[in-house]
Design an enzyme around this catalytic site. Structure first.
Site, PDB file in Angstrom:
ATOM      1  N   ASN A 255       7.937 -78.944  22.073  1.00 43.67           N
ATOM      2  CA  ASN A 255       9.366 -78.822  22.364  1.00 43.67           C
ATOM      3  C   ASN A 255       9.737 -77.393  22.722  1.00 43.67           C
ATOM      4  O   ASN A 255      10.594 -77.150  23.580  1.00 43.67           O
ATOM      5  CB  ASN A 255      10.198 -79.310  21.177  1.00 43.67           C
ATOM      6  CG  ASN A 255      10.412 -80.807  21.192  1.00 43.67           C
ATOM      7  OD1 ASN A 255      10.483 -81.423  22.247  1.00 43.67           O
ATOM      8  ND2 ASN A 255      10.501 -81.391  20.018  1.00 43.67           N
ATOM      9  N   ALA A 257       7.771 -75.247  24.202  1.00 41.79           N
ATOM     10  CA  ALA A 257       7.277 -74.999  25.556  1.00 41.79           C
ATOM     11  C   ALA A 257       8.107 -75.741  26.597  1.00 41.79           C
ATOM     12  O   ALA A 257       8.359 -75.220  27.691  1.00 41.79           O
ATOM     13  CB  ALA A 257       5.809 -75.415  25.644  1.00 41.79           C
ATOM     14  N   ARG A 258       8.527 -76.970  26.273  1.00 39.77           N
ATOM     15  CA  ARG A 258       9.349 -77.731  27.215  1.00 39.77           C
ATOM     16  C   ARG A 258      10.669 -77.039  27.488  1.00 39.77           C
ATOM     17  O   ARG A 258      11.206 -77.132  28.598  1.00 39.77           O
ATOM     18  CB  ARG A 258       9.611 -79.130  26.656  1.00 39.77           C
ATOM     19  CG  ARG A 258       8.401 -80.034  26.635  1.00 39.77           C
ATOM     20  CD  ARG A 258       8.639 -81.240  25.749  1.00 39.77           C
ATOM     21  NE  ARG A 258       7.473 -82.102  25.683  1.00 39.77           N
ATOM     22  CZ  ARG A 258       7.219 -82.939  24.678  1.00 39.77           C
ATOM     23  NH1 ARG A 258       8.062 -83.013  23.653  1.00 39.77           N
ATOM     24  NH2 ARG A 258       6.141 -83.688  24.696  1.00 39.77           N
ATOM     25  N   GLY A 355       6.239 -76.683  60.671  1.00 42.03           N
ATOM     26  CA  GLY A 355       4.825 -76.380  60.534  1.00 42.03           C
ATOM     27  C   GLY A 355       4.563 -75.127  59.715  1.00 42.03           C
ATOM     28  O   GLY A 355       3.547 -75.029  59.020  1.00 42.03           O
ATOM     29  N   GLU A 378       3.148 -81.713  29.342  1.00 35.69           N
ATOM     30  CA  GLU A 378       4.069 -81.556  28.215  1.00 35.69           C
ATOM     31  C   GLU A 378       5.152 -82.646  28.207  1.00 35.69           C
ATOM     32  O   GLU A 378       6.318 -82.384  27.938  1.00 35.69           O
ATOM     33  CB  GLU A 378       4.668 -80.152  28.204  1.00 35.69           C
ATOM     34  CG  GLU A 378       3.600 -79.090  27.946  1.00 35.69           C
ATOM     35  CD  GLU A 378       4.134 -77.677  27.974  1.00 35.69           C
ATOM     36  OE1 GLU A 378       5.334 -77.493  27.739  1.00 35.69           O
ATOM     37  OE2 GLU A 378       3.336 -76.755  28.235  1.00 35.69           O
TER      38      GLU A 378
END
Length: 399
Positions: A255, A257-258, A355, A378
């Protein structure tokens, strides 16, 4: 008879997308300063090398000390050489890092919100004193081993096993998709024991520990991703994280890290949009700038709207986290929305570059490739949808 001159449309001075939302007015002065410092570091130190690192699939290990000298590693943690900033400041730093490349934010996130947070939250005082100052300075690198080849969204089924042998522990198992694994000095490894899931600090020079770098990636190329193999790794009793019991412990680290991803993904989106606005202003199609066409402006306006909404959501969740603590399902809202919209923005921006957009001279396709990984690691979008669904209905529908 009178004639009228054709209307002359003069170009007004353009503004950057987030200026439409007056985002800076929502930030404290120190938060703006932190964001500006990280942005300058990314632009001057990292961005000139980005294409080469992405193409060669490398990230120099020496960057750890540079991140550490800026105070980015574990910056939201108090004490032990960490900066102790607010969650919002940490989030803004993640946004600026990922405006460069998701690999940079991933490194800082894994070091601070997974490796260091697991020690800070669940470690003994001796473990904290030994590792956190070194990790904060970038003198040591950490990684976090929860995901396995057959267990990602269902970590409760992990097969890595830790068994007692006298006063020691013996660890056997395999971890997969581990950021920083091949150049880490310490690994937080989660394993099944007779007492349930427990965390262990494993020095990577331990006998029986092997880290294999994963090659031929199409995403997160400027990041080290590894397989960790533990074959009879013997650890003393002091290697166990004493407070890390059960699956809730590693999930709380995820949590953290999220939360960084909630902000970070928007950095990739902002950079894609800034790059595309600049390109369409100079690219002439049928004798006038591409940005002067209605269809182009519709795309730019829609992307700006989603970017701004995502930043407002991130800031709101950050303020909640700093004030009362944010709930897991609220972080799911942020990760699901912001990564999904960031990926959509990066893809749409690539179309406006034509392109030219398939080269590393421009960032949107690189960001889109990276965000394909961020979308699933995660917590996949499906898992976050179900987390939100459970909060709304009271029913868990994961099985």
């Amino acid at each position: 008879m009178t004639t009228t001159s054709p209307t002359v449309h003069r170009r007004t001075e353009p503004i950057r997308p987030l200026d439409l939302f007056d985002i800076d007015r929502l930030l404290e002065s120190d938060e703006r300063d932190i964001a500006a410092t990280v942005r300058k570091f990314v632009d001057t130190r990292l961005r000139p090398n980005l294409a080469d690192w992405f193409e060669s699939a490398t990230l120099p290990k020496k960057l750890a000390k540079e991140f550490g000298s800026l105070g980015l590693l574990g910056m939201h943690l108090p004490g032990y050489g960490c900066a102790g900033t607010t969650a919002v400041s940490y989030g803004l730093a993640c946004l600026e890092l990922e405006a460069g490349d998701s690999g940079f934010r991933s490194f800082v996130s894994v070091q601070g919100s997974l490796s260091m947070f697991s020690i800070h939250r669940y470690g003994s005082e001796e473990q904290k004193q030994e590792w956190l100052p070194r990790l904060a300075a970038g003198d040591a690198i950490g990684c976090f081993g929860l995901t396995e080849p057959d267990f990602g969204s269902n970590p409760a089924g992990l097969r890595t096993r830790a068994r007692r042998d006298g006063t020691d522990w013996i660890l056997d198992g395999t971890k997969m998709w581990i950021t920083n694994g091949s150049f880490a000095d310490i690994a937080t490894i989660w394993a099944q024991t007779d007492e349930g899931i427990r965390g262990f600090l494993v020095p990577t020079d331990s006998k029986g520990f092997t880290a294999n770098t994963i090659h031929k990636k199409l995403s997160l190329r400027a990041s080290v991703t590894s397989e960790l193999v533990l074959d009879g790794v013997r650890l003393p009793a002091s290697a166990m994280l004493p407070e890390g019991r059960g699956l809730s412990a590693p999930l709380s680290c995820l949590n953290e890290a999220r939360f960084g991803i909630v902000f970070g993904a928007l950095g990739a989106a902002r950079d894609s949009l800034d790059t595309t606005i600049a390109y369409t202003a100079t690219r002439e199609v049928f004798d006038k700038p591409l940005s002067s066409y209605q269809l182009t402006q519709e795309k730019l306006a829609n992307m700006t709207l989603e970017l701004g909404k995502g930043v407002l959501l991130a800031l709101h969740l950050g303020r909640i986290k700093d004030r009362d603590g944010v709930r897991p399902e609220q972080i799911s809202l942020g990760k699901l929305n912001n990564v999904r919209e960031a990926l959509s923005i990066a893809r749409e921006c690539r179309t406006l570059l034509g392109g030219s957009g398939i080269t590393l001279e421009y960032s949107p396709l690189r960001h889109a490739n990276n965000l394909e990984s961020v979308l699933t690691y995660e917590g996949t979008s499906e898992m976050h949808l179900l987390s939100i669904g459970q909060a709304l209905t009271g029913y868990g529908a994961f099985r």
